[in-house]
Design a protein around this motif. Sequence first.
Motif, short mmCIF file in Angstrom:
data_model
loop_
_atom_site.label_atom_id
_atom_site.label_comp_id
_atom_site.label_asym_id
_atom_site.label_seq_id
_atom_site.Cartn_x
_atom_site.Cartn_y
_atom_site.Cartn_z
N ALA A 74 4.82 30.98 31.80
CA ALA A 74 3.57 31.77 31.85
C ALA A 74 3.07 31.49 33.24
CB ALA A 74 2.67 31.38 30.99
N ASP A 75 3.04 30.05 33.64
CA ASP A 75 2.62 29.68 34.91
C ASP A 75 3.53 30.22 35.99
OD1 ASP A 75 0.56 28.38 33.59
OD2 ASP A 75 1.40 26.46 33.87
N LEU A 76 4.70 29.92 35.86
CA LEU A 76 6.03 30.42 36.86
C LEU A 76 5.88 32.08 37.26
CD1 LEU A 76 8.62 28.20 35.85
CD2 LEU A 76 7.52 28.20 38.16
N LEU A 77 5.59 32.57 36.07
CA LEU A 77 5.36 34.37 36.31
C LEU A 77 4.32 34.67 37.01
CD1 LEU A 77 6.89 35.32 32.66
CD2 LEU A 77 8.15 35.70 34.77
N ARG A 78 3.26 33.92 36.67
CA ARG A 78 1.93 34.10 37.06
C ARG A 78 1.99 33.94 38.69
NH1 ARG A 78 -2.22 30.51 37.63
NH2 ARG A 78 -1.30 29.22 35.99
N TRP A 79 2.45 32.76 39.08
CA TRP A 79 2.73 32.48 40.37
C TRP A 79 3.52 33.49 41.27
CZ3 TRP A 79 3.59 26.59 38.67
CH2 TRP A 79 2.39 26.05 38.19
N ALA A 80 4.65 33.69 40.61
CA ALA A 80 5.29 34.50 41.14
C ALA A 80 5.02 36.15 41.26
CB ALA A 80 6.87 34.48 40.65
N ALA A 81 4.26 36.55 40.43
CA ALA A 81 4.05 38.02 40.44
C ALA A 81 3.45 38.51 41.63
CB ALA A 81 2.80 38.36 39.23
N PRO A 82 2.40 37.99 42.55
CA PRO A 82 2.10 38.76 43.90
C PRO A 82 2.85 38.69 44.53
CG PRO A 82 0.36 37.14 42.78
CD PRO A 82 1.67 36.92 42.13
N LEU A 83 4.20 37.93 44.52
CA LEU A 83 5.43 38.07 45.56
C LEU A 83 6.33 39.08 45.37
CD1 LEU A 83 6.08 34.25 45.79
CD2 LEU A 83 4.18 35.58 47.00
N MET A 84 5.97 39.86 43.96
CA MET A 84 7.36 40.50 43.55
C MET A 84 7.49 42.03 44.18
SD MET A 84 8.71 38.35 41.73
CE MET A 84 10.16 39.47 41.34
N PRO A 85 6.34 42.50 44.76
CA PRO A 85 6.63 43.70 45.67
C PRO A 85 7.34 43.52 46.67
CG PRO A 85 4.14 43.60 45.04
CD PRO A 85 5.10 42.13 44.50
N THR A 86 7.35 42.57 47.38
CA THR A 86 8.44 42.29 48.53
C THR A 86 9.79 42.14 47.88
OG1 THR A 86 6.67 40.83 49.89
CG2 THR A 86 9.00 40.70 50.17
N ALA A 87 10.04 41.66 46.78
CA ALA A 87 11.42 41.54 46.22
C ALA A 87 11.67 43.17 45.80
CB ALA A 87 11.41 40.88 44.98
N GLU A 88 10.87 43.87 45.50
CA GLU A 88 11.11 45.17 44.83
C GLU A 88 11.46 46.04 46.26
OE1 GLU A 88 7.71 46.37 42.93
OE2 GLU A 88 8.16 45.01 41.47
N ALA A 89 10.86 46.02 47.41
CA ALA A 89 11.11 46.49 48.57
C ALA A 89 12.54 46.19 49.05
CB ALA A 89 10.06 46.24 49.66
N ALA A 90 12.83 44.96 49.28
CA ALA A 90 13.98 44.56 49.54
C ALA A 90 15.25 45.18 48.74
CB ALA A 90 14.22 43.02 49.59
N ALA A 91 14.90 45.23 47.38
CA ALA A 91 15.98 45.67 46.59
C ALA A 91 16.40 47.25 46.90
CB ALA A 91 15.47 45.64 45.08
N ILE A 92 15.38 47.91 46.93
CA ILE A 92 15.51 49.19 47.28
C ILE A 92 16.29 49.67 48.50
CG2 ILE A 92 14.03 51.43 48.05
CD1 ILE A 92 11.99 50.60 45.95
N LEU A 93 15.56 48.96 49.64
CA LEU A 93 16.34 49.00 51.00
C LEU A 93 17.94 48.34 51.04
CD1 LEU A 93 13.23 47.95 53.27
CD2 LEU A 93 14.14 50.28 52.70
#
Length: 252
Positions: free
Chosen positions: A150-169
């Motif tokens: 739960a801690d790891l997911l909470r810390w990672a969550a705000p960073l995920m839009p960058t991952a999604e953008a990279a994946a789309i491109l």
Amino acid sequence: MTSFEFPVTERTRTLLRLEQLYQRLAFFISQDEPFQHHAALMALFEVLEAAGRTELKSELLQELERQKQSLESWRESPVIEQNALEQILDEIELTSQRLLEHNSRFGQHLRENEWLMAIKQRSVIPGGTCQFDLPSYHLWLQGPLAQRRADLLRWAAPLMPTAEAAAILLKLLRDSGKHFSYVARRGAFQQMSGGKVVQLIRIAYDDALAVVPELSANKYALNIRFIDAGTGEGRPRQVEQDIDFTLTSCKF
């Protein structure tokens, strides 16, 4: 088939590095053991460094917008599957919105966490995160699995839009690829580029071949050498045999 991807531009190089880091982060978060969650936290710190450039967010937003405008021109085209087109356009719109929602510096919530930054600082020292160096971190690693994840997911969550953008491109870039079959005579291949610039090159060949490709590319020429993938003893040498391979060039 064995395949290698080579970024030709700095932006593509960054996207591929982010993809690899986010994949590693997701994998280790999904695991259960303390050492695996330690690896997840190390991957989180690497993401923080790799995507920490202040201009990266604006670059991603600009490229998403450019791809959106390009794709919208295909609406109503009979040669395009419209449901798939609308799906990718929706993904671009949602990801752009999620990127814009975070007004603070990338990973600022991590930088403001003194406990995490103490771990990050110690992690650059070989063995620097031992229990006698960071007893509270050792206690966290030995704590309940559900809490660690739960801690790891909470810390990672705000960073995920960058991952999604990279994946789309990267998906759009890879889908643009044009495939050609060639032979590298005595392990070497050269092709004039004629001023054409691509962002990504993929080389694929029979996985029975114990070789690795070395590539250099610019807008004038593409050069490929296939090197003997031995055990690392001695100087790497170009193979003497002919190599059949597939070359895929990708550009937006």
